[in-house]
Scaffold this motif. Structure first.
Motif, mmCIF file in Angstrom:
data_model
loop_
_atom_site.group_PDB
_atom_site.id
_atom_site.type_symbol
_atom_site.label_atom_id
_atom_site.label_comp_id
_atom_site.label_asym_id
_atom_site.label_seq_id
_atom_site.Cartn_x
_atom_site.Cartn_y
_atom_site.Cartn_z
ATOM 1 N N ALA A 255 88.471 121.469 1.582
ATOM 2 C CA ALA A 255 88.345 122.858 1.764
ATOM 3 C C ALA A 255 88.538 122.939 3.334
ATOM 4 O O ALA A 255 89.037 124.019 3.642
ATOM 5 C CB ALA A 255 86.942 123.459 1.338
ATOM 6 N N ARG A 256 87.597 122.322 4.150
ATOM 7 C CA ARG A 256 87.620 122.322 5.398
ATOM 8 C C ARG A 256 89.041 121.920 6.118
ATOM 9 O O ARG A 256 89.562 122.630 6.980
ATOM 10 C CB ARG A 256 86.687 121.448 6.059
ATOM 11 N N MET A 257 89.811 120.848 5.576
ATOM 12 C CA MET A 257 91.128 120.377 6.092
ATOM 13 C C MET A 257 91.980 121.586 5.634
ATOM 14 O O MET A 257 92.988 121.809 6.592
ATOM 15 C CB MET A 257 91.495 119.223 5.416
ATOM 16 N N ALA A 258 91.732 122.111 4.529
ATOM 17 C CA ALA A 258 92.862 123.138 3.885
ATOM 18 C C ALA A 258 92.875 124.433 4.903
ATOM 19 O O ALA A 258 93.969 124.828 5.325
ATOM 20 C CB ALA A 258 92.681 123.457 2.436
ATOM 21 N N ALA A 259 91.484 124.944 5.159
ATOM 22 C CA ALA A 259 91.450 125.779 6.159
ATOM 23 C C ALA A 259 92.315 125.596 7.613
ATOM 24 O O ALA A 259 92.883 126.458 8.150
ATOM 25 C CB ALA A 259 90.049 126.229 6.398
ATOM 26 N N CYS A 260 92.198 124.625 8.218
ATOM 27 C CA CYS A 260 92.555 124.181 9.367
ATOM 28 C C CYS A 260 94.156 124.018 9.313
ATOM 29 O O CYS A 260 94.993 124.362 10.016
ATOM 30 C CB CYS A 260 92.052 122.871 9.824
ATOM 31 N N MET A 261 94.556 123.181 8.359
ATOM 32 C CA MET A 261 95.776 122.751 8.120
ATOM 33 C C MET A 261 96.733 123.953 7.691
ATOM 34 O O MET A 261 98.167 124.191 7.901
ATOM 35 C CB MET A 261 96.264 121.806 7.194
ATOM 36 N N ALA A 262 96.125 125.072 6.982
ATOM 37 C CA ALA A 262 96.914 126.188 6.747
ATOM 38 C C ALA A 262 97.081 126.939 7.888
ATOM 39 O O ALA A 262 98.332 127.560 7.965
ATOM 40 C CB ALA A 262 96.070 127.231 5.794
ATOM 41 N N LEU A 263 96.415 126.917 9.033
ATOM 42 C CA LEU A 263 96.813 127.569 10.259
ATOM 43 C C LEU A 263 97.717 126.614 11.022
ATOM 44 O O LEU A 263 98.711 127.217 11.587
ATOM 45 C CB LEU A 263 95.476 127.605 11.060
ATOM 46 N N ALA A 264 97.625 125.296 10.941
ATOM 47 C CA ALA A 264 98.535 124.286 11.509
ATOM 48 C C ALA A 264 99.769 124.154 10.964
ATOM 49 O O ALA A 264 101.020 123.621 11.824
ATOM 50 C CB ALA A 264 97.697 122.940 11.903
ATOM 51 N N LEU A 265 99.835 124.590 9.872
ATOM 52 C CA LEU A 265 101.168 124.207 9.200
ATOM 53 C C LEU A 265 102.627 124.508 9.694
ATOM 54 O O LEU A 265 103.040 125.244 9.697
ATOM 55 C CB LEU A 265 101.011 124.537 7.935
ATOM 56 N N TYR B 246 106.013 117.897 15.615
ATOM 57 C CA TYR B 246 105.010 118.261 14.623
ATOM 58 C C TYR B 246 105.731 118.051 13.245
ATOM 59 O O TYR B 246 105.051 117.520 12.168
ATOM 60 C CB TYR B 246 104.539 119.376 14.764
ATOM 61 N N VAL B 247 107.009 118.502 13.091
ATOM 62 C CA VAL B 247 107.698 118.345 11.821
ATOM 63 C C VAL B 247 107.793 116.878 11.262
ATOM 64 O O VAL B 247 107.311 116.570 10.296
ATOM 65 C CB VAL B 247 109.192 118.709 11.980
ATOM 66 N N GLU B 248 108.118 115.615 12.244
ATOM 67 C CA GLU B 248 108.109 114.515 11.867
ATOM 68 C C GLU B 248 106.646 113.790 11.753
ATOM 69 O O GLU B 248 106.417 112.931 10.848
ATOM 70 C CB GLU B 248 109.226 113.612 12.782
ATOM 71 N N GLY B 249 105.645 114.137 12.724
ATOM 72 C CA GLY B 249 104.675 113.623 12.662
ATOM 73 C C GLY B 249 103.777 113.959 11.553
ATOM 74 O O GLY B 249 103.102 113.130 11.073
ATOM 75 N N PHE B 250 103.904 115.189 10.906
ATOM 76 C CA PHE B 250 103.108 115.681 9.919
ATOM 77 C C PHE B 250 103.482 115.022 8.716
ATOM 78 O O PHE B 250 103.080 114.630 7.827
ATOM 79 C CB PHE B 250 103.317 117.032 9.719
ATOM 80 N N LEU C 55 99.983 111.598 17.248
ATOM 81 C CA LEU C 55 99.484 112.754 17.760
ATOM 82 C C LEU C 55 99.047 113.973 16.931
ATOM 83 O O LEU C 55 97.925 114.550 16.874
ATOM 84 C CB LEU C 55 100.607 113.473 18.742
ATOM 85 N N VAL C 56 99.790 113.727 15.801
ATOM 86 C CA VAL C 56 99.409 114.839 14.623
ATOM 87 C C VAL C 56 98.257 114.189 14.244
ATOM 88 O O VAL C 56 97.321 115.156 13.817
ATOM 89 C CB VAL C 56 100.568 114.592 13.379
ATOM 90 N N HIS C 57 98.068 112.858 13.891
ATOM 91 C CA HIS C 57 96.730 112.537 13.158
ATOM 92 C C HIS C 57 95.604 112.811 13.960
ATOM 93 O O HIS C 57 94.610 113.392 13.470
ATOM 94 C CB HIS C 57 96.893 111.000 13.231
ATOM 95 N N TYR C 58 95.890 112.818 15.528
ATOM 96 C CA TYR C 58 94.575 113.232 16.166
ATOM 97 C C TYR C 58 94.292 114.523 16.315
ATOM 98 O O TYR C 58 93.218 115.307 16.180
ATOM 99 C CB TYR C 58 95.101 112.713 17.908
ATOM 100 N N MET C 59 95.458 115.562 16.156
ATOM 101 C CA MET C 59 95.219 116.806 16.287
ATOM 102 C C MET C 59 94.451 117.470 14.984
ATOM 103 O O MET C 59 93.849 118.447 14.983
ATOM 104 C CB MET C 59 96.404 117.663 16.576
ATOM 105 N N LEU C 60 94.856 116.788 14.023
ATOM 106 C CA LEU C 60 94.470 117.231 12.568
ATOM 107 C C LEU C 60 93.179 116.608 12.207
ATOM 108 O O LEU C 60 92.592 117.029 11.001
ATOM 109 C CB LEU C 60 95.440 117.229 11.566
ATOM 110 N N SER C 61 92.772 115.528 12.963
ATOM 111 C CA SER C 61 91.477 115.087 12.576
ATOM 112 C C SER C 61 90.189 115.645 12.979
ATOM 113 O O SER C 61 89.144 115.392 12.653
ATOM 114 C CB SER C 61 91.503 113.593 13.144
ATOM 115 N N ASP C 62 90.495 116.867 13.718
ATOM 116 C CA ASP C 62 89.407 117.624 14.192
ATOM 117 C C ASP C 62 89.619 119.223 14.001
ATOM 118 O O ASP C 62 90.636 119.574 14.235
ATOM 119 C CB ASP C 62 88.982 117.289 15.393
ATOM 120 N N ASP C 63 88.516 119.921 13.520
ATOM 121 C CA ASP C 63 88.835 121.157 12.946
ATOM 122 C C ASP C 63 89.314 122.046 14.265
ATOM 123 O O ASP C 63 90.133 122.918 14.052
ATOM 124 C CB ASP C 63 87.655 121.819 12.097
ATOM 125 N N GLU C 64 88.649 121.900 15.382
ATOM 126 C CA GLU C 64 88.727 122.888 16.280
ATOM 127 C C GLU C 64 90.145 122.490 16.810
ATOM 128 O O GLU C 64 91.082 123.377 17.360
ATOM 129 C CB GLU C 64 87.653 122.562 17.315
#
Length: 510
Positions: free
Chosen positions: A5-15, A150-154, A216-225
């Motif tokens: 749930a936490r990751m979904a909330a963040c990644m829905a923004l980052a996506l 981000y397209v390729e990194g995700f 870089l994507v792994h790093y950015m998405l590993s933390d909620d903030e």
């Protein structure tokens, strides 16, 4: 599920070559609820990978905050897995290309190969398929312009997921990409953030670009903030800000500090295990496509996202294989009809398809292709005959839509068939539905934007075009879209905007 749930909330923004390639190989169609996989090797490993893809889809939609039961989410995705090189289908590809994602007005599909062993720690066949399908999901749910890294990194970030023991991993280390990080240990992330195409860059080896993008994507998405801050970054680059400055302002991270941060993250990289009561338990249905499948399965793949000139050798081969279409297998006959409807003789296509519909009135594909054939037939007629042909095209496309409501190409061509009468409600609804199903297909977005502009809804036109504004696989088209968006915001005429955003052929994404 708390982590989910936490990751979904963040990644829905980052996506060039046609179907037959020497030895005749049997083809099998393996189907689950959301995938159709055409394979020359039906074994336990292939079936396990198909089950994994269903769970992978479930995980990815959770992370993106998508409605899993929506019409958009239910569309079945086509995959072709070959024995041998993809250059058999796409001669312009590099010798070592192991997978591509193709998306155009004909639809979308992924292409992979068997036997890609990079190391013994990773199933590269599965990773490639998941990477290509990740592109499809990201483009399908895109709500803004994402940069190339981000397209390729995700896609790399989630492609290493593995389903085992009732759960699926997220964030597993990519051993192949880790081995390619050496050139980026001391810097160069300004180039990553500004990267637009595999051509014209000083560091133009696409694999070395994928590696820092993945990390870089792994790093950015590993933390909620950090994940939340990406949303502001995407807005900034969508508005035309410099990618490096936008990254620093949105995230508070100096780009020169990234190598040190990413080295530490690589050492401490964590993996999440995700599961839920609604995790799918896919059932696989197998269909033996028959001895002549080698004659038409690859031809079907070659005819997706191609142009008239490149289609002609394929069409000639199909005509030679079926000199008497009535005696051909159903698969070969439908493939020939599809080639004639889109690239050959529409009159021949209509005769073939009328016979198919007479035997099976519920064939959505046949009605769709009849709509395409009648549209092309109308282009050669005039007066009452042209009007009658266009009306027949609309009738067939409406039938196809009623039989298959989640088929974006049907909706797009229906909208095109209706749009000469102006932005009628039916035309606008069909165009918007096609674009909703596949937002990253330029033709769909451009048609919706054109109708929105004719209605005077400039903001909606901008939203339709937004996801295309930084397409890493077609930077030229992305530039044209950004110019068109600027012209819309500047209040320029509909004709001026349309001249800037004419759809262009799309190269399959690697």
């Amino acid at each position: 599920m708390k982590a989910m749930a936490r990751m979904a909330a963040c990644m829905a923004l980052a996506l060039g070559a046609c179907a037959s390639t020497g030895a005749r190989a049997d083809w099998t169609l393996l189907q689950t609820e959301h995938f159709s996989l055409y394979t020359q090797r039906d074994d336990d490993a292939v079936r396990m990978n198909l089950r994994q893809l269903e769970v992978f889809r479930w995980m990815a939609l959770k992370l993106m905050g998508a409605d899993e039961r929506s019409v958009r989410a239910q569309a079945r995705f086509d995959i072709y897995v070959l024995n041998g090189r993809l250059r058999r289908l796409f001669p312009g590809l590099g010798e070592d290309t192991r997978g591509i994602y193709a998306s155009c007005s004909d639809g979308a599909a992924a292409y992979g190969t068997h036997g890609n062993e990079i190391n013994r720690l990773e199933d590269w066949d599965l990773i490639v398929l998941q990477h290509e399908y990740a592109h499809h999901l990201m483009f399908q749910y895109a709500t803004m312009s994402y940069p190339a890294w981000y397209v390729e990194g995700f896609a790399e970030y989630i492609s290493t997921s593995v389903f085992a023991e009732g759960s699926i991993s997220l964030g597993r280390r990519s051993f192949a990409r880790t081995s390619e990080l050496a050139p980026w240990q001391s810097g160069g992330y300004e180039e990553v953030l500004r990267w637009q195409s595999s051509k014209g860059n000083s560091n133009n080896d696409i694999s070395t670009f994928y590696a820092p993008s993945w990390l870089l994507v792994h790093y950015m998405l590993s933390d909620d903030e950090r994940a939340k801050k990406l949303n502001d970054y995407f807005v900034r680059i969508g508005a035309g800000e410099d990618p490096v400055a936008a990254f620093e302002l949105a995230t508070g991270i100096a780009v020169v500090d990234l190598p040190k941060r990413l080295k530490r993250h690589l050492r401490e990289m964590a993996v999440l295990r995700l599961k839920g009561d609604d995790m799918p338990r896919p059932v696989i249905r197998a269909f033996d496509l028959g001895q002549d499948a080698a004659d038409y399965v690859l031809a079907t793949a070659q005819l997706t996202c191609t142009d008239r000139d490149r289609a002609q050798p394929v069409l000639a081969k199909l005509r030679a294989l079926a000199p008497d279409p009535a005696r051909a297998s159903p698969g070969l006959r439908l493939t020939l009809a599809s080639a004639e409807a889109r690239f050959g003789d529409p009159v021949s296509a209509i005769a073939l398809l009328d016979a198919i519909v007479a035997a099976d009135a519920g064939s959505a594909e046949a009605h769709y292709l009849l709509g395409r054939a009648w549209t092309r037939r109308a282009e050669k007629l005039s007066g009452h005959e042209e009007a009658a042909a266009r009306e027949q095209a609309r009738a067939n496309l409406f039938k196809a839509y009623r039989l298959r409501k989640d088929h974006a190409p049907t909706l797009y061509h229906l909208a095109r068939a209706l749009s000469p009468d102006g932005p009628s409600p039916n035309a606008v609804n069909a165009a918007r539905a096609a674009r909703l199903l596949a937002p990253a297909v330029p033709d769909y977005a451009v048609l919706e934007a054109q109708l929105d502009l004719q209605l005077g809804d400039r903001e909606r036109a901008i939203r339709a075009l937004g996801p295309l504004a930084s397409n890493p696989h077609d930077p030229g088209a992305a530039t044209r879209v950004r110019q068109a968006i600027g012209a819309i915001r500047a209040g320029r005429s509909v004709a001026e905007v349309e001249s800037l955003m004419k759809p262009q052929p799309k190269t399959p994404a690697r």
